[in-house]
Write an enzyme that holds these catalytic residues in place. Structure first.
Site, PDB file in Angstrom:
ATOM      1  N   GLY A 129      -5.994  -8.958  -2.312  1.00  0.00           N
ATOM      2  CA  GLY A 129      -4.897  -8.054  -3.022  1.00  0.00           C
ATOM      3  C   GLY A 129      -5.472  -6.852  -3.211  1.00  0.00           C
ATOM      4  O   GLY A 129      -6.476  -6.534  -3.824  1.00  0.00           O
TER       5      GLY A 129
ATOM      6  N   HIS B 105       1.563   1.952  -3.675  1.00  0.00           N
ATOM      7  CA  HIS B 105       0.374   2.394  -3.834  1.00  0.00           C
ATOM      8  C   HIS B 105       0.256   3.999  -3.852  1.00  0.00           C
ATOM      9  O   HIS B 105       0.025   4.859  -4.903  1.00  0.00           O
ATOM     10  CB  HIS B 105      -0.962   1.721  -3.530  1.00  0.00           C
TER      11      HIS B 105
ATOM     12  N   GLU C   8       2.412 -19.171  -7.885  1.00  0.00           N
ATOM     13  CA  GLU C   8       3.506 -17.952  -7.821  1.00  0.00           C
ATOM     14  C   GLU C   8       4.569 -18.481  -8.972  1.00  0.00           C
ATOM     15  O   GLU C   8       5.136 -19.447  -8.933  1.00  0.00           O
ATOM     16  CB  GLU C   8       4.047 -18.309  -6.282  1.00  0.00           C
TER      17      GLU C   8
ATOM     18  N   THR D  94       0.795  -1.172   0.129  1.00  0.00           N
ATOM     19  CA  THR D  94      -0.231  -0.030   0.107  1.00  0.00           C
ATOM     20  C   THR D  94       0.893   1.369   0.017  1.00  0.00           C
ATOM     21  O   THR D  94       0.624   2.166  -0.745  1.00  0.00           O
ATOM     22  CB  THR D  94      -0.837   0.077   1.135  1.00  0.00           C
TER      23      THR D  94
ATOM     24  N   CYS E 154     -15.452   2.747   8.410  1.00  0.00           N
ATOM     25  CA  CYS E 154     -15.647   4.186   9.131  1.00  0.00           C
ATOM     26  C   CYS E 154     -15.608   5.260   7.759  1.00  0.00           C
ATOM     27  O   CYS E 154     -14.811   5.320   7.007  1.00  0.00           O
ATOM     28  CB  CYS E 154     -14.686   4.455  10.107  1.00  0.00           C
TER      29      CYS E 154
END
Length: 330
Positions: free
Chosen positions: A252, A42, A194, A39, A105
């Site tokens: 993912g 990202h 993989e 992340t 939230c």
């Protein structure tokens, strides 16, 4: 303090920052170890994390360290305690918080996403987000509690039995955590899809019955498919590989603009259950216990260790470094 500051898309600098002011319910943690998450990559490339990101910001939501200062009203944490941080902060008043779905939230904040995180020498966090760790747990292990907590949340969404055939798509760090949890359930078999040859040995050590190349993974029909990559081809493979009555967990993280091509008739005719999973509500304490008891191994999964001064170059070249899991140590 020294911190790696994300100034904008693909622009990170190591700077000396002034100390943040401390509210009565906050503590200052001297960061000892911080994980680099997919992340974070990202966010580095301009995408949102668990919430919208507004640079300049210090990334790093997987962190652990020592408490060195406490706010005037803090009663649950003391100076000198070794802690792992749950980064997520909920408003407590929106419809999702009031219906016990805090992770959804409407006003979610997170350390390392909406407020400065662990890619700095010190981090200010709410005392309520600090979890004491046992003496035998290393700071590297404590930093990796957060991703295991996220995996636990996803793991609770699937149903396994001793007859379950499981396919895990993606043998990176997250797939390796899922593999360990699934294997503890004494399922019929666990196949990991993989492509990287250098990961095969570790995947077998962690309990995989078979490690296959993604091009061959569609030959397997699985009762439960756990997708840990976030790419269109891997998510489409997850749906194709699910057996009749199968469960598909899309774990993912994809970029917001990613779309996939799935035939609704396939979902209908196979009566599939497809679920998503977001962050780690109420799993941090259990994740600490699983790591402390060596039920789940995390430290041996670390492939790279970096210093804070290396971060601008590391984040810029991350896809080429062949990282499975990286941590920053201070």
């Amino acid at each position: 303090m020294k911190a790696a500051v994300l100034q904008g898309t693909k622009h990170m600098e190591v700077l000396d920052l002034d100390s943040e002011s401390l509210s009565p319910l906050e503590v200052v943690v001297k960061v000892k170890s911080c994980g680099i998450c997919g992340t974070d990559q990202h966010i580095y490339h301009g995408h949102p994390g668990s919430a919208e990101v507004r640079p300049p910001i210090v990334l790093g939501h997987e962190l652990a360290g020592e408490v060195v200062e406490v706010g005037m009203e803090v009663t649950n944490v003391q100076i000198g305690e070794r802690v792992s941080i749950d980064p997520n902060i909920y408003c407590g008043t929106c419809e999702y918080c009031r219906s016990n779905r805090l992770h959804l939230c409407n006003h979610l904040q997170a350390v390392g996403v909406t407020r400065d995180g662990g890619m700095g020498e010190y981090c200010v966090v709410l005392a309520a987000n600090c979890y004491q760790i046992p003496e035998q747990m290393t700071y590297e292990e404590a930093a990796l509690v957060e991703p295991l907590g996220c995996v636990l949340h996803g793991f609770r969404k699937i149903h396994l039995s001793s007859l379950s055939k499981v396919l895990i798509i993606g043998g990176g760090f997250i797939g390796q955590l899922f593999l360990q949890l699934v294997k503890k359930q004494n399922v019929e078999s666990v196949i990991v899809s993989e492509p990287a040859e250098n990961k095969k040995e570790l995947l077998y050590q962690l309990g995989a019955d078979e490690v296959v190349h993604p091009l061959n993974a569609s030959k397997w029909e699985a009762d439960v498919v756990i997708e840990c990559v976030g790419r269109p081809e891997s998510m489409e493979l997850a749906v194709r590989s699910a057996a009749k009555g199968g469960q598909v967990l899309l774990f993912g993280v994809s970029s917001p603009e990613t779309t996939i091509s799935v035939a609704p008739f396939e979902i209908f005719s196979k009566e599939l259950t497809i679920k998503g999973s977001l962050i780690n509500p109420f799993t941090h304490e259990e994740a600490i216990s699983l790591i402390a008891k060596k039920v789940v191994e995390v430290r041996s999964l670390i492939s790279h260790r970096f210093a804070i001064d290396e971060l601008p170059a590391v984040m810029a070249d991350y896809p080429n470094l062949k990282v499975t899991k990286a941590v920053i140590n201070y």
